[in-house]
Design an enzyme around this catalytic site. Sequence first.
Site, PDB file in Angstrom:
ATOM      1  N   GLY A 164       7.572   0.814   0.161  1.00  0.00           N
ATOM      2  CA  GLY A 164       8.049   2.203   0.230  1.00  0.00           C
ATOM      3  C   GLY A 164       9.157   2.389   1.256  1.00  0.00           C
TER       4      GLY A 164
ATOM      5  N   HIS B 291       2.602  -7.459 -15.854  1.00  0.00           N
ATOM      6  CA  HIS B 291       2.970  -7.984 -14.547  1.00  0.00           C
ATOM      7  C   HIS B 291       1.775  -8.763 -14.034  1.00  0.00           C
ATOM      8  CE1 HIS B 291       5.098  -8.281 -10.852  1.00  0.00           C
ATOM      9  NE2 HIS B 291       4.375  -7.437 -10.177  1.00  0.00           N
TER      10      HIS B 291
ATOM     11  N   ASN C 252       0.021  -1.875  -7.734  1.00  0.00           N
ATOM     12  CA  ASN C 252      -0.640  -2.823  -8.634  1.00  0.00           C
ATOM     13  C   ASN C 252      -2.119  -2.530  -8.803  1.00  0.00           C
ATOM     14  OD1 ASN C 252       1.199  -4.811  -9.654  1.00  0.00           O
ATOM     15  ND2 ASN C 252       1.584  -5.390  -7.522  1.00  0.00           N
TER      16      ASN C 252
ATOM     17  N   GLY D 269       4.762   2.134   3.337  1.00  0.00           N
ATOM     18  CA  GLY D 269       4.465   0.766   3.772  1.00  0.00           C
ATOM     19  C   GLY D 269       5.680  -0.123   3.557  1.00  0.00           C
ATOM     20  N   ASN D 270       5.410  -1.394   3.309  1.00  0.00           N
ATOM     21  CA  ASN D 270       6.519  -2.355   3.184  1.00  0.00           C
ATOM     22  C   ASN D 270       7.462  -2.025   2.033  1.00  0.00           C
ATOM     23  OD1 ASN D 270       6.002  -3.990   5.392  1.00  0.00           O
ATOM     24  ND2 ASN D 270       4.564  -5.280   4.265  1.00  0.00           N
TER      25      ASN D 270
ATOM     26  N   ARG E 162      13.204 -12.892  -9.981  1.00  0.00           N
ATOM     27  CA  ARG E 162      12.647 -14.150  -9.448  1.00  0.00           C
ATOM     28  C   ARG E 162      13.061 -15.318 -10.342  1.00  0.00           C
ATOM     29  NH1 ARG E 162       6.951 -11.314  -7.879  1.00  0.00           N
ATOM     30  NH2 ARG E 162       7.504 -10.913  -5.704  1.00  0.00           N
TER      31      ARG E 162
ATOM     32  N   ARG F  35      -3.761  -9.442  -8.591  1.00  0.00           N
ATOM     33  CA  ARG F  35      -3.362  -8.024  -8.636  1.00  0.00           C
ATOM     34  C   ARG F  35      -4.521  -7.176  -9.171  1.00  0.00           C
ATOM     35  NH1 ARG F  35       1.359 -10.746 -10.495  1.00  0.00           N
ATOM     36  NH2 ARG F  35       3.073 -10.537  -9.014  1.00  0.00           N
TER      37      ARG F  35
HETATM   38  N1  APR Z   1      -1.500   8.524  -0.273  1.00  0.00           N
HETATM   39  C1  APR Z   1      -0.331   8.118   0.264  1.00  0.00           C
HETATM   40  N2  APR Z   1      -0.147   6.900   0.782  1.00  0.00           N
HETATM   41  C2  APR Z   1      -1.184   6.061   0.763  1.00  0.00           C
HETATM   42  C3  APR Z   1      -2.437   6.416   0.207  1.00  0.00           C
HETATM   43  C4  APR Z   1      -2.571   7.719  -0.336  1.00  0.00           C
HETATM   44  N3  APR Z   1      -3.715   8.157  -0.875  1.00  0.00           N
HETATM   45  N4  APR Z   1      -3.277   5.356   0.346  1.00  0.00           N
HETATM   46  C5  APR Z   1      -2.577   4.372   0.943  1.00  0.00           C
HETATM   47  N5  APR Z   1      -1.317   4.781   1.195  1.00  0.00           N
HETATM   48  C6  APR Z   1      -0.236   4.056   1.872  1.00  0.00           C
HETATM   49  C7  APR Z   1      -0.729   3.209   3.049  1.00  0.00           C
HETATM   50  O1  APR Z   1      -1.021   4.015   4.179  1.00  0.00           O
HETATM   51  C8  APR Z   1       0.448   2.264   3.265  1.00  0.00           C
HETATM   52  O2  APR Z   1       1.356   2.749   4.230  1.00  0.00           O
HETATM   53  O3  APR Z   1       0.395   3.102   1.018  1.00  0.00           O
HETATM   54  C9  APR Z   1       1.105   2.206   1.874  1.00  0.00           C
HETATM   55  C10 APR Z   1       1.092   0.830   1.260  1.00  0.00           C
HETATM   56  O4  APR Z   1       1.885   0.006   2.035  1.00  0.00           O
HETATM   57  P1  APR Z   1       1.587  -1.550   2.286  1.00  0.00           P
HETATM   58  O5  APR Z   1       0.164  -1.722   2.657  1.00  0.00           O
HETATM   59  O6  APR Z   1       2.646  -2.047   3.208  1.00  0.00           O
HETATM   60  O7  APR Z   1       1.757  -2.202   0.839  1.00  0.00           O
HETATM   61  P2  APR Z   1       3.132  -2.566   0.109  1.00  0.00           P
HETATM   62  O8  APR Z   1       3.478  -3.975   0.394  1.00  0.00           O
HETATM   63  O9  APR Z   1       4.138  -1.516   0.352  1.00  0.00           O
HETATM   64  O10 APR Z   1       2.652  -2.518  -1.413  1.00  0.00           O
HETATM   65  C11 APR Z   1       2.292  -1.289  -2.031  1.00  0.00           C
HETATM   66  O11 APR Z   1       3.001  -1.978  -4.205  1.00  0.00           O
HETATM   67  O12 APR Z   1       3.782  -4.059  -4.823  1.00  0.00           O
HETATM   68  C12 APR Z   1       2.679  -3.193  -4.828  1.00  0.00           C
HETATM   69  O13 APR Z   1       0.736  -4.650  -4.855  1.00  0.00           O
HETATM   70  C13 APR Z   1       1.516  -3.775  -4.067  1.00  0.00           C
HETATM   71  O14 APR Z   1      -0.110  -2.119  -4.671  1.00  0.00           O
HETATM   72  C14 APR Z   1       0.762  -2.536  -3.669  1.00  0.00           C
HETATM   73  C15 APR Z   1       1.883  -1.499  -3.472  1.00  0.00           C
END
Ligand code: APR
Length: 313
Positions: free
Chosen positions: A14, A176, A121, A11-12, A152, A89
Amino acid sequence: MLHKISVIGAGNVGATLVQRLAEAELSKYVTVVDILEGIPQGKALDIAESAPVYGYDTRVIGSNTYDVIQDSDIVVVTAGIARKPGMSRDDLLATNTKIVTDVCNNIKKFAPNAMVILVSNPLDAMCHVALQVTGFPSERVFGMAGVLDSARYKSFIAEALDVSVEDIQGFVLGGHGDTMVPLPRYTTIAGIPLADLLDEASINKIVDRARNGGAEIVGYLKTGSAFYAPSASVLEMIESIVKDKKKILPCAVYLKGEYGIEGLYVGVPVKLGKKGIEQVIEIKLTDAEKAQLRHSADAVQELVTSLKTLVPA
Ligand code: APR
């Protein structure tokens, strides 16, 4: 250079981290795993195709299965749901506990010698889940939060004083969350104590803004939470590990009596090197600061206690 660094969650946070890792050339391979079909493959290919422009030889591979993380040296967990406006969170606890449990079972299976850095989180609670599920030594299981919260805090100070961010030294303690403990007393600007350059009211405003820094961004983005500064913060930790720089960085670590806290993940300054957490640095705190840290630790303890119903022992 390491052999392989893996990121779970494309996601964002990662995907931005994968891009930063590829550009930094800290490992030969960077792999990324996500459950969404095509997303890790597509993003990995896109990042791989920018290699000739940037001139890095990192190989980037995306997959929906965990075999690609086999024998990773470091695995970063960003999988999970992110906050939306109005959510804390802690509201993510039940969903992200299930996700992080599944992820960590796979890390244990495919990368049993890896160092695990948690980003999902609520961070401190997710570190507990990872420690329990992997069974790895706590020196190899820790979380990214303090580097971000400190970044920050430092960025707001640089803005207020109109000075270089490079001149600012400072860090925050604690969990956090809203209970994090910024430490103006330990903050200097090119060696000059912060209090000599900024009045108390302005410092308090900055401390408050740092505490709510994540929510401020969620308020703007609405559909998700911060990812540029979080991924940059993970990169700083990984760089200190890979290059064995032994930087002192605030991380979420499992305390075994340090700061009077036993068996709990709390953000404190640690020495980060090739063995992971190489030393917990205990700094002197005033009674007021100790009370704030205790309050923050209590908030983490509350979440960890509610975890017991979510993760079977
Ligand atoms: N296995 C692998 N990936 C997964 C799983 C799983 N079981 N469940 C969800 N995901 C993936 C989602 O498909 C998505 O692509 O995790 C990714 C999360 O990405 P975003 O929704 O863009 O969230 P992001 O902003 O990257 O934040 C991820 O980090 O900072 C923390 O609070 C935030 O808990 C959140 C995490």
